[in-house]
Design a protein around this motif. Structure first.
Motif, mmCIF file in Angstrom:
data_model
loop_
_atom_site.group_PDB
_atom_site.id
_atom_site.type_symbol
_atom_site.label_atom_id
_atom_site.label_comp_id
_atom_site.label_asym_id
_atom_site.label_seq_id
_atom_site.Cartn_x
_atom_site.Cartn_y
_atom_site.Cartn_z
ATOM 1 N N SER A 75 59.790 39.895 72.355
ATOM 2 C CA SER A 75 59.244 38.591 71.317
ATOM 3 C C SER A 75 59.239 37.941 73.257
ATOM 4 C CB SER A 75 60.416 37.515 71.013
ATOM 5 O OG SER A 75 59.706 36.567 70.646
ATOM 6 N N ALA A 76 60.335 37.863 73.851
ATOM 7 C CA ALA A 76 60.262 36.904 74.563
ATOM 8 C C ALA A 76 58.747 38.152 76.444
ATOM 9 C CB ALA A 76 61.632 37.692 75.484
ATOM 10 N N LEU A 106 58.345 35.677 79.098
ATOM 11 C CA LEU A 106 59.593 35.644 79.818
ATOM 12 C C LEU A 106 59.849 36.807 80.072
ATOM 13 C CD1 LEU A 106 60.509 33.049 76.123
ATOM 14 C CD2 LEU A 106 59.744 32.628 78.892
ATOM 15 N N PRO A 107 60.595 36.667 80.646
ATOM 16 C CA PRO A 107 61.540 37.540 81.614
ATOM 17 C C PRO A 107 62.787 38.795 80.627
ATOM 18 C CG PRO A 107 62.336 35.659 82.568
ATOM 19 C CD PRO A 107 61.545 35.250 81.731
ATOM 20 N N ALA A 110 67.481 33.388 68.325
ATOM 21 C CA ALA A 110 67.058 32.841 66.702
ATOM 22 C C ALA A 110 65.634 32.457 66.856
ATOM 23 C CB ALA A 110 67.387 32.153 66.124
ATOM 24 N N SER A 111 65.325 31.859 67.856
ATOM 25 C CA SER A 111 63.743 31.004 68.290
ATOM 26 C C SER A 111 62.846 32.117 68.740
ATOM 27 C CB SER A 111 63.795 29.913 69.915
ATOM 28 O OG SER A 111 64.195 30.690 71.039
ATOM 29 N N LEU A 112 63.637 33.307 69.813
ATOM 30 C CA LEU A 112 62.323 34.314 69.385
ATOM 31 C C LEU A 112 61.666 34.678 69.309
ATOM 32 C CD1 LEU A 112 63.977 34.821 73.233
ATOM 33 C CD2 LEU A 112 61.720 34.921 73.143
ATOM 34 N N ILE A 113 62.896 35.693 68.207
ATOM 35 C CA ILE A 113 63.255 36.432 66.411
ATOM 36 C C ILE A 113 62.096 35.568 65.830
ATOM 37 C CG2 ILE A 113 63.553 36.913 65.119
ATOM 38 C CD1 ILE A 113 64.424 39.312 67.164
ATOM 39 N N ARG A 138 51.232 34.555 77.909
ATOM 40 C CA ARG A 138 51.685 35.161 77.966
ATOM 41 C C ARG A 138 51.428 35.270 79.531
ATOM 42 N NH1 ARG A 138 52.312 41.684 78.038
ATOM 43 N NH2 ARG A 138 53.386 41.575 79.699
ATOM 44 N N GLY A 139 50.149 34.493 80.377
ATOM 45 C CA GLY A 139 49.669 34.654 81.021
ATOM 46 C C GLY A 139 50.701 36.140 82.071
#
Length: 219
Positions: free
Chosen positions: A170-171, A176-177, A196-199, A214-215
């Motif tokens: 998800s990151a 994100l890294p 949890a927020s990523l999930i 994503r960028g």
């Protein structure tokens, strides 16, 4: 993506989805027997092929029925457990889940004196061993063990930073890294909440589409 952009994405994600599943289930997570048992139950429920909303709601029904520790589960009539599962709309899995709750509660009492802190002691700071020990509970497979460790890492600091493959994927989708240590550095105060927020983002395309693009993935 620059570090500044990373932090902007994380702040937006935290605002929209920054809540652990334990918190949503009404669990005030501490390093004490009752909330740790409740988290084990929640992790088992979340492992099934059913929506997180139903799993969380079912956990609340079980806890409202007084099934907050392994002895209470073993002392309860099976009909009480089945009824709570039904109120949570977990009926598809009610019989098998009732059995797993009983078997898991018995294992917890027999092996760890009813206290998951003893499992932590046996793991002795080894997250991989804790992951394996958790899977000895019926209904807790690799996914359930990931859920438990993601959620418990703020009260078991030796687990942190714990970002499993699903949260890392998800990151990546958010630009994100993909390194747990780098994600921990971006976490807005709580690794468990950030994980949890990523999930949640992985389950909700709107979180990605609302500016969380994503960028450039360079760091």
């Amino acid at each position: 993506m620059s570090t500044e952009k990373h932090r902007s994405v994380v702040a937006e994600l935290d605002k929209r989805a920054g809540r652990t599943y334990a918190d949503e289930a009404g669990i005030t997570l501490r390093d004490t027997p009752v909330p740790l048992f409740e988290l084990l139950v929640l992790s088992m429920l979340l492992s099934a092929r059913i929506s997180a909303e139903i799993a969380v709601g079912t956990a609340r029904e079980l806890f409202d029925a007084g099934l907050r520790n392994p002895k209470a589960v073993l002392d309860a009539d099976r009909s009480t457990i089945i009824a709570a599962l039904g109120r949570g709309h977990y009926a598809r899995y009610d019989e098998s889940t009732a059995t797993r709750l009983n078997e898991g509660s018995q294992l917890l009492i027999d092996t760890y004196n009813g206290d998951l802190r003893n499992l932590a002691s046996e793991a002795d700071g080894d997250t991989h061993k804790a992951h394996r020990l958790l899977q000895e509970f019926k209904g807790i497979g690799p996914v359930g063990a990931d859920i438990f460790l993601r959620e418990v890492q703020d009260v078991w600091p030796w687990v942190a930073p714990f970002y499993d493959s699903k949260s890392i994927d998800s990151a990546k989708d958010l630009g994100l890294p993909e390194n747990p240590l780098q994600l921990a550095d971006l976490a807005p105060g709580s690794n468990a909440t950030f994980a949890a927020s990523l999930i949640r983002a992985s389950l909700d395309n709107e979180l990605v589409n609302l500016g969380l693009t994503r960028g450039d993935s360079s760091t």
